[in-house]
Motif scaffolding. Structure first.
Motif, mmCIF file in Angstrom:
data_model
loop_
_atom_site.group_PDB
_atom_site.id
_atom_site.type_symbol
_atom_site.label_atom_id
_atom_site.label_comp_id
_atom_site.label_asym_id
_atom_site.label_seq_id
_atom_site.Cartn_x
_atom_site.Cartn_y
_atom_site.Cartn_z
ATOM 1 N N PHE A 227 4.219 11.467 1.377
ATOM 2 C CA PHE A 227 5.123 10.952 2.403
ATOM 3 C C PHE A 227 5.462 12.040 3.423
ATOM 4 O O PHE A 227 5.428 11.811 4.634
ATOM 5 C CB PHE A 227 6.401 10.419 1.759
ATOM 6 C CG PHE A 227 7.489 10.114 2.752
ATOM 7 C CD1 PHE A 227 7.383 9.017 3.595
ATOM 8 C CD2 PHE A 227 8.606 10.926 2.856
ATOM 9 C CE1 PHE A 227 8.373 8.739 4.521
ATOM 10 C CE2 PHE A 227 9.598 10.662 3.777
ATOM 11 C CZ PHE A 227 9.489 9.558 4.606
ATOM 12 N N ILE A 228 5.778 13.236 2.941
ATOM 13 C CA ILE A 228 6.118 14.344 3.834
ATOM 14 C C ILE A 228 4.934 14.701 4.721
ATOM 15 O O ILE A 228 5.071 14.916 5.933
ATOM 16 C CB ILE A 228 6.569 15.580 3.030
ATOM 17 C CG1 ILE A 228 7.880 15.286 2.299
ATOM 18 C CG2 ILE A 228 6.727 16.788 3.945
ATOM 19 C CD1 ILE A 228 9.041 14.966 3.216
ATOM 20 N N TRP A 229 3.743 14.737 4.135
ATOM 21 C CA TRP A 229 2.529 15.074 4.883
ATOM 22 C C TRP A 229 2.320 14.111 6.045
ATOM 23 O O TRP A 229 2.152 14.520 7.191
ATOM 24 C CB TRP A 229 1.307 15.028 3.962
ATOM 25 C CG TRP A 229 0.962 16.332 3.336
ATOM 26 C CD1 TRP A 229 1.381 16.784 2.124
ATOM 27 C CD2 TRP A 229 0.128 17.373 3.878
ATOM 28 N NE1 TRP A 229 0.869 18.036 1.878
ATOM 29 C CE2 TRP A 229 0.092 18.422 2.928
ATOM 30 C CE3 TRP A 229 -0.591 17.521 5.058
ATOM 31 C CZ2 TRP A 229 -0.630 19.594 3.128
ATOM 32 C CZ3 TRP A 229 -1.317 18.689 5.263
ATOM 33 C CH2 TRP A 229 -1.328 19.709 4.309
ATOM 34 N N ILE A 230 2.323 12.827 5.737
ATOM 35 C CA ILE A 230 1.964 11.848 6.761
ATOM 36 C C ILE A 230 3.112 11.618 7.742
ATOM 37 O O ILE A 230 2.889 11.390 8.936
ATOM 38 C CB ILE A 230 1.507 10.521 6.106
ATOM 39 C CG1 ILE A 230 0.657 9.717 7.096
ATOM 40 C CG2 ILE A 230 2.673 9.717 5.588
ATOM 41 C CD1 ILE A 230 -0.663 10.364 7.444
ATOM 42 N N PHE B 258 6.144 11.838 -3.227
ATOM 43 C CA PHE B 258 6.937 12.263 -2.075
ATOM 44 C C PHE B 258 6.175 13.250 -1.197
ATOM 45 O O PHE B 258 6.367 13.293 0.015
ATOM 46 C CB PHE B 258 8.245 12.891 -2.558
ATOM 47 C CG PHE B 258 9.247 13.115 -1.461
ATOM 48 C CD1 PHE B 258 9.846 12.041 -0.820
ATOM 49 C CD2 PHE B 258 9.581 14.401 -1.064
ATOM 50 C CE1 PHE B 258 10.760 12.236 0.199
ATOM 51 C CE2 PHE B 258 10.499 14.607 -0.045
ATOM 52 C CZ PHE B 258 11.091 13.521 0.578
ATOM 53 N N GLN B 259 5.288 14.031 -1.799
ATOM 54 C CA GLN B 259 4.518 15.007 -1.027
ATOM 55 C C GLN B 259 3.644 14.319 0.016
ATOM 56 O O GLN B 259 3.547 14.778 1.157
ATOM 57 C CB GLN B 259 3.652 15.855 -1.956
ATOM 58 C CG GLN B 259 2.873 16.950 -1.229
ATOM 59 C CD GLN B 259 2.067 17.822 -2.173
ATOM 60 O OE1 GLN B 259 2.119 17.666 -3.384
ATOM 61 N NE2 GLN B 259 1.310 18.750 -1.613
ATOM 62 N N LEU C 94 0.813 -1.212 0.000
ATOM 63 C CA LEU C 94 0.000 0.000 0.000
ATOM 64 C C LEU C 94 0.848 1.263 0.000
ATOM 65 O O LEU C 94 0.600 2.196 -0.744
ATOM 66 C CB LEU C 94 -0.914 0.004 1.232
ATOM 67 C CG LEU C 94 -1.804 1.229 1.425
ATOM 68 C CD1 LEU C 94 -2.826 1.317 0.310
ATOM 69 C CD2 LEU C 94 -2.513 1.157 2.772
ATOM 70 N N THR C 95 1.860 1.301 0.825
ATOM 71 C CA THR C 95 2.593 2.549 1.002
ATOM 72 C C THR C 95 4.077 2.458 0.688
ATOM 73 O O THR C 95 4.721 3.470 0.477
ATOM 74 C CB THR C 95 2.469 3.045 2.452
ATOM 75 O OG1 THR C 95 3.117 2.102 3.303
ATOM 76 C CG2 THR C 95 1.033 3.203 2.859
ATOM 77 N N ALA D 168 7.276 0.428 -3.426
ATOM 78 C CA ALA D 168 7.518 1.713 -2.770
ATOM 79 C C ALA D 168 7.020 2.872 -3.623
ATOM 80 O O ALA D 168 7.790 3.658 -4.147
ATOM 81 C CB ALA D 168 9.004 1.863 -2.464
ATOM 82 N N PHE D 169 5.710 2.977 -3.743
ATOM 83 C CA PHE D 169 5.146 3.980 -4.640
ATOM 84 C C PHE D 169 5.344 5.395 -4.129
ATOM 85 O O PHE D 169 5.209 6.360 -4.861
ATOM 86 C CB PHE D 169 3.656 3.712 -4.878
ATOM 87 C CG PHE D 169 2.727 4.430 -3.945
ATOM 88 C CD1 PHE D 169 2.252 5.693 -4.251
ATOM 89 C CD2 PHE D 169 2.327 3.850 -2.759
ATOM 90 C CE1 PHE D 169 1.392 6.362 -3.395
ATOM 91 C CE2 PHE D 169 1.468 4.514 -1.905
ATOM 92 C CZ PHE D 169 1.002 5.769 -2.218
ATOM 93 N N PHE D 170 5.699 5.551 -2.838
ATOM 94 C CA PHE D 170 5.860 6.906 -2.315
ATOM 95 C C PHE D 170 7.022 7.625 -2.987
ATOM 96 O O PHE D 170 7.125 8.845 -2.909
ATOM 97 C CB PHE D 170 6.059 6.894 -0.798
ATOM 98 C CG PHE D 170 7.370 6.336 -0.352
ATOM 99 C CD1 PHE D 170 7.483 5.002 -0.041
ATOM 100 C CD2 PHE D 170 8.486 7.147 -0.247
ATOM 101 C CE1 PHE D 170 8.683 4.481 0.372
ATOM 102 C CE2 PHE D 170 9.697 6.629 0.166
ATOM 103 C CZ PHE D 170 9.796 5.291 0.471
#
Length: 240
Positions: free
Chosen positions: A131-134, A128-129, A30-31, A122-124
């Motif tokens: 990833f930074i948010w969460i 990348f945005q 998923l992430t 690793a779709f993040f």
């Protein structure tokens, strides 16, 4: 933080990642990084226990972190510093740096693990945005929760503060899953801070989850309130 405690936290981080992959490998699908994915809405309790490991480590690491500096040896430090407020907030600042540092190591370990396991998962890397948010929400949520524990230490014993904080965390995650599953009374989620840093429970992933923007606002307001309350308490508290 002693070398032993730092090593223990590294072991907890590594064990947490391995258990996440073992109990729910779909999270990596998923992430691409398991730590901030959080606990599924269905409340898989074995995954909840795995997610909880890192926070439990932080919580026990913070045991007495504030109180021991306002009594005993801390009295002499305060006499030298001439300011309980200054000393108290220095401790809080150091703790914030520690939490962000350990969380960064946690992210690094999980990213490397996901990349080694299956680079395509690793779709993040393409988002990348998100990833930074969460990731920021995850770290800030942990900081606020530990800040609550430290603030409680100014009113009750460190053991009681530890118990209250950890019960709140576990109840919040469990109740958050129930509310999101039912899609009822979802406004209550904004009183359940531990859910904020979970990718699968936020609107970063899909609509209907916790608003990341609202979560940032709540955490900012809580930090300000805790700062004011802690300042007032440090000014008034008697030397023990």
């Amino acid at each position: 933080m002693t070398k032993r405690i730092f090593l223990l936290m590294l072991i907890i981080i590594l064990l947490q990642i391995l258990l996440f992959d073992y109990f729910d490998g779909s999270i990596a699908d998923l992430t691409g990084y398991m730590i901030v994915s959080g606990v599924p809405v269905s409340n898989k309790f074995v995954v909840l226990g795995t997610w909880y490991m890192f926070f439990a480590g932080l919580s026990f690491l913070s045991l007495g972190y504030m109180r021991k500096y306002i009594s005993g040896y801390g009295v002499y430090l305060m006499i030298r510093e001439k300011s309980r407020v200054k000393l108290g907030f220095r401790r809080i600042g150091n703790l914030m740096i520690l939490i962000f540092g350990l969380s960064s190591i946690q992210f690094l370990f999980s990213i490397v693990f996901a990349f080694i396991t299956n680079e395509e998962q690793a779709f993040f890397y393409d988002d990348f945005q998100s990833f930074i948010w969460i990731a920021s929400l995850y770290m800030l949520s942990n900081f606020v929760l530990i800040f609550i524990q430290m603030a409680l230490q100014l009113h009750v014993t460190e053991e009681v503060a530890l118990l209250l904080t950890n019960v709140y965390v576990l109840v919040s995650v469990t109740l958050g899953g129930v509310l999101l599953s039912a899609q009822k009374l979802t406004w209550l989620l904004y009183f359940l801070v531990p859910n904020f840093g979970m990718y699968v429970r936020s609107d970063v992933l899909e609509m209907g989850g916790i608003s990341a923007v609202h979560a940032y606002i709540v955490l900012t307001v809580m930090t300000l309130i805790l700062t004011v309350l802690t300042y007032g308490r440090l000014k008034k508290i008697d030397l023990i």
